[in-house]
Design an enzyme around this catalytic site. Structure first.
Site, PDB file in Angstrom:
ATOM      1  N   ASN A  50     105.783  96.889  88.675  1.00 48.16           N
ATOM      2  CA  ASN A  50     107.293  96.654  88.494  1.00 48.16           C
ATOM      3  C   ASN A  50     108.338  97.185  89.489  1.00 48.16           C
ATOM      4  OD1 ASN A  50     106.523  95.558  85.894  1.00 48.16           O
ATOM      5  ND2 ASN A  50     106.844  97.427  84.953  1.00 48.16           N
ATOM      6  N   HIS A 136     112.134  95.567  73.261  1.00 50.86           N
ATOM      7  CA  HIS A 136     111.135  96.594  73.789  1.00 50.86           C
ATOM      8  C   HIS A 136     110.697  97.581  72.547  1.00 50.86           C
ATOM      9  CE1 HIS A 136     109.251  99.809  76.002  1.00 50.86           C
ATOM     10  NE2 HIS A 136     108.858  98.868  76.754  1.00 50.86           N
ATOM     11  N   GLU A 176     117.383  91.914  75.536  1.00 46.98           N
ATOM     12  CA  GLU A 176     116.982  92.284  76.921  1.00 46.98           C
ATOM     13  C   GLU A 176     117.777  91.344  77.642  1.00 46.98           C
ATOM     14  OE1 GLU A 176     112.980  93.136  77.726  1.00 46.98           O
ATOM     15  OE2 GLU A 176     112.624  94.057  75.470  1.00 46.98           O
ATOM     16  N   SER A 180     110.130  91.591  79.363  1.00 50.05           N
ATOM     17  CA  SER A 180     109.259  92.108  80.155  1.00 50.05           C
ATOM     18  C   SER A 180     107.777  91.304  80.174  1.00 50.05           C
ATOM     19  CB  SER A 180     108.964  93.470  79.916  1.00 50.05           C
ATOM     20  OG  SER A 180     108.480  93.682  78.400  1.00 50.05           O
ATOM     21  N   ASP A 205     119.374  95.758  77.119  1.00 51.09           N
ATOM     22  CA  ASP A 205     118.205  96.536  77.983  1.00 51.09           C
ATOM     23  C   ASP A 205     118.026  95.665  79.310  1.00 51.09           C
ATOM     24  OD1 ASP A 205     116.197  97.685  78.679  1.00 51.09           O
ATOM     25  OD2 ASP A 205     114.960  97.407  77.181  1.00 51.09           O
ATOM     26  N   HIS A 208     114.640  95.136  83.455  1.00 51.11           N
ATOM     27  CA  HIS A 208     113.799  94.545  84.394  1.00 51.11           C
ATOM     28  C   HIS A 208     114.751  93.401  85.211  1.00 51.11           C
ATOM     29  CE1 HIS A 208     109.819  95.447  83.366  1.00 51.11           C
ATOM     30  NE2 HIS A 208     110.401  95.757  82.008  1.00 51.11           N
ATOM     31  N   LYS A 235     111.795 100.380  88.126  1.00 51.71           N
ATOM     32  CA  LYS A 235     111.295  98.784  88.099  1.00 51.71           C
ATOM     33  C   LYS A 235     112.067  98.660  89.518  1.00 51.71           C
ATOM     34  CE  LYS A 235     110.422  98.868  83.580  1.00 51.71           C
ATOM     35  NZ  LYS A 235     110.220  99.998  82.865  1.00 51.71           N
TER      36      LYS A 235
END
Length: 382
Positions: A50, A136, A176, A180, A205, A208, A235
């Site tokens: 990542n 997540h 998110e 992910s 979140d 990423h 990440k």
């Protein structure tokens, strides 16, 4: 044999028989080797990390870690509420606030800890939460521990989200920025409009997304489109730690009540110093522009070979294989050919959607991208 040992053995055996047993694998990555891993003596091209902007190997962050250790030592020594909060932590929190527009920030040693702590501290059994179905595991674990009533809507389905919000009037909606496992993006602006109209908070979140967005025409997440933002440093920032960003009132509440924060040794000041350097490095967007070029080059290479990616605009490029046994076979062939790619199986992803999770970064060359696409084509045809 004790009953507990028998229980452990039975569960491990069932996982192995179903092809779902997780095991660690020893890998070596030398400084300056960019996308090379050594596994059992052979070199692999790394398409599983990542580290999207390649900062974990950058001379700037390596120097910052040494500088941070010389300035502060290698550990924080205590909880942030005892002696573990230093000017290195304060400087990083301030930089994160400047980058996102939030009033205050709170540092954690990992994104999992930050997400879990936020959910179980902010919410309780009297709370109703509406969340995307694919949030997540750390968020789900925190919500379960909080006792909150969790109502989940179909992934990225705004209509479904609105129906749940209208019916249950939640305290917050959780999503998110970049998911992910699918690599797609949430409709943040629309969700924020929905929450504001219903006197609720939007929690995002941004693990990423931070440092990667804006990308592909999608705007970055900041205080203009959410109430709370969780950023992880492992990440795009290429280092370690995480932060919750929000209002002064919210952060003060977490400082006073979040057990994960109160009773954990603080993130090391040296690590905070490295993360601060990373935040400053991503300001001009140069790394992000290079990443966008790599993403586009791989998508074109995949398309030319008939590979059916999920259509992500981000460095997460999933290729769904479906069957677990087939995924294992394809992954073995990739490793034999010198490519290390994430193989994701249920329950991390839904049944029937086992996949290769190809992750790209700025250091991938055109030759590496073409070679991976060639090998994927061969493995899937076989």
């Amino acid at each position: 044999m004790s009953r507990l040992q028998q229980k452990i053995d039975d569960k491990m055996q069932r996982a192995e028989q179903s092809g779902l047993l997780r095991r660690r694998q020893l890998l070596t990555q030398s400084v300056g080797s960019a996308n090379r891993l050594v596994h059992q003596g052979s070199i692999k091209h790394n398409f599983a990390s990542n580290d999207y902007l390649g900062l974990s190997q950058s001379p700037e962050l390596i120097e910052a870690l040494g500088e941070g250790a010389r300035l502060y030592g290698v550990g924080s020594g205590a909880s942030p509420l005892v002696t573990g909060y230093s000017d290195a932590h304060a400087a990083l929190e301030q930089a994160l606030c400047e980058a996102t527009g939030h009033e205050a920030a709170l540092l954690f040693s990992s994104g999992f800890s930050a997400n879990s702590a936020l959910m179980k501290t902010l919410l309780d059994k009297e709370s109703v939460v509406v969340a995307d179905k694919l949030i997540h595991a750390s968020l789900i674990d925190g919500l379960l521990e909080s006792g909150a009533q969790l109502k989940r809507f179909a992934h990225n389905d705004l209509g479904a989200a609105k129906r749940l919000v209208d019916k249950h009037q939640p305290l917050t909606v959780v999503t998110e920025s970049v998911f992910s496992m699918d690599g797609d993006l949430a409709p943040i602006d629309e969700l924020y409009e929905l929450t504001q109209a219903n006197d609720a908070w939007l929690i995002v979140d941004d693990a990423h997304g931070f440092g990667v967005l804006p990308l592909g025409g999608h705007n970055k997440v900041d205080a203009s489109c959410c109430d709370i933002q969780i950023v992880t440093f492992g990440k795009a920032l290429g280092c370690q730690g995480a932060a919750i960003l929000g209002s002064n009132t919210c952060i003060d509440f977490l400082v006073a009540h979040a057990r994960d924060y109160i009773y954990s040794t603080a993130l090391s000041p040296a690590s905070a110093h490295v993360a601060l350097k990373a935040v400053n490095l991503i300001k001009n967007g140069e790394c992000r522009d290079r990443l966008a070029q790599v993403i586009e080059a791989f998508k074109l290479a995949a398309k030319a070979r008939g590979l059916r990616l999920l259509g992500s605009h981000t460095p997460i490029q999933p290729l769904v294989v479906g069957d677990i046994d087939k995924l294992a076979k394809v992954n073995r062939e990739l490793k034999t050919a010198g490519f290390w790619v994430g193989a994701i199986r249920p329950p991390t992803v839904p049944q029937g959607s086992a996949r290769l999770r190809i992750t790209l970064n700025v250091n991938h060359t055109q030759a590496e991208l073409e070679a991976l696409a060639d090998q994927l084509q061969r493995a899937l045809q076989d």
